[in-house]
Design an enzyme around this catalytic site. Sequence first.
Site, short mmCIF file in Angstrom:
data_model
loop_
_atom_site.label_atom_id
_atom_site.label_comp_id
_atom_site.label_asym_id
_atom_site.label_seq_id
_atom_site.Cartn_x
_atom_site.Cartn_y
_atom_site.Cartn_z
N PRO A 129 11.29 2.10 18.59
CA PRO A 129 12.10 2.22 19.81
C PRO A 129 12.30 3.66 20.24
O PRO A 129 12.29 3.97 21.44
CB PRO A 129 13.42 1.54 19.44
CG PRO A 129 13.05 0.57 18.38
CD PRO A 129 11.99 1.26 17.58
N TYR A 130 12.49 4.55 19.28
CA TYR A 130 12.68 5.98 19.58
C TYR A 130 11.42 6.55 20.23
O TYR A 130 11.50 7.25 21.25
CB TYR A 130 12.99 6.71 18.27
CG TYR A 130 12.97 8.22 18.37
CD1 TYR A 130 14.07 8.91 18.85
CD2 TYR A 130 11.86 8.95 17.96
CE1 TYR A 130 14.08 10.30 18.92
CE2 TYR A 130 11.85 10.33 18.03
CZ TYR A 130 12.95 11.00 18.51
OH TYR A 130 12.93 12.37 18.58
N TYR A 131 10.27 6.25 19.66
CA TYR A 131 9.02 6.78 20.19
C TYR A 131 8.67 6.16 21.55
O TYR A 131 8.12 6.84 22.42
CB TYR A 131 7.88 6.59 19.20
CG TYR A 131 7.85 7.66 18.14
CD1 TYR A 131 7.21 8.88 18.38
CD2 TYR A 131 8.48 7.49 16.92
CE1 TYR A 131 7.19 9.87 17.43
CE2 TYR A 131 8.47 8.48 15.96
CZ TYR A 131 7.83 9.68 16.22
OH TYR A 131 7.83 10.68 15.28
N LYS A 134 10.84 8.06 24.05
CA LYS A 134 10.34 9.42 24.27
C LYS A 134 9.02 9.40 25.04
O LYS A 134 8.78 10.24 25.92
CB LYS A 134 10.15 10.13 22.92
CG LYS A 134 11.44 10.41 22.16
CD LYS A 134 12.33 11.39 22.90
CE LYS A 134 13.53 11.78 22.08
NZ LYS A 134 14.48 12.65 22.84
#
Length: 216
Positions: A129-131, A134
């Site tokens: 989810p973070y990537y 971003k």
Amino acid sequence: MQHVLVIGAHGQVGSLLTDKLHAASDFTPVALIRKPEQADDFEKKGVEARVASLEDTVESLARHMKGIDAVVFTAGSGGNTGADKTLTIDLDGAVKAMEAANSTGVNRFVLVSALFTGDRDKWPDEMKPYYVAKHYADRMLEQSGLDYTIVRPGTLKNEAGTGKIDTARPGAEPRDVPREDVASVIVEVLGNRTSIGKVIEFSRGETRIADAVAAL
């Protein structure tokens, strides 16, 4: 003199960046923070602080860009929140900041992303989810029409900076970098217009930061 709005100024990279900009003769930092009680930390240093949430409206964020020449987005939801906050802060918050900058004529925008954000094959499952957030924030900035630079450091470490990085082989070991060096890269980028329209992937290395940025 560039007035630089540091979004996420109370975070670890943001705090280091604000101090470096404050110490430099070419910049005046303005700290954008989420909590009013954080303002004292900056005002004691002589740094103006403005309070806003990245979950506010674009119009609200735009009001805090008055008198600003450049925006640095170094905010993040942090490791203790869920995917929902990653979506609303790291992605939607970043895009709203871009829209606010566009609406107020602040053309210069520096976004702090992460190494390998552009390569889905290298995203660890536990951080997907973070990537994803971003990745799409980066893409939106590239399509925004702003004078952008995307900074993609390796794994962040709380160590003294070395003043040196590696942009030629960011995928090789080591893949980490001191947070202080990330802040130094951002300062260098803000002072070097040749970095506009560039994506800078880096980890710790042996090339002076000024030389690495100049060679882009």
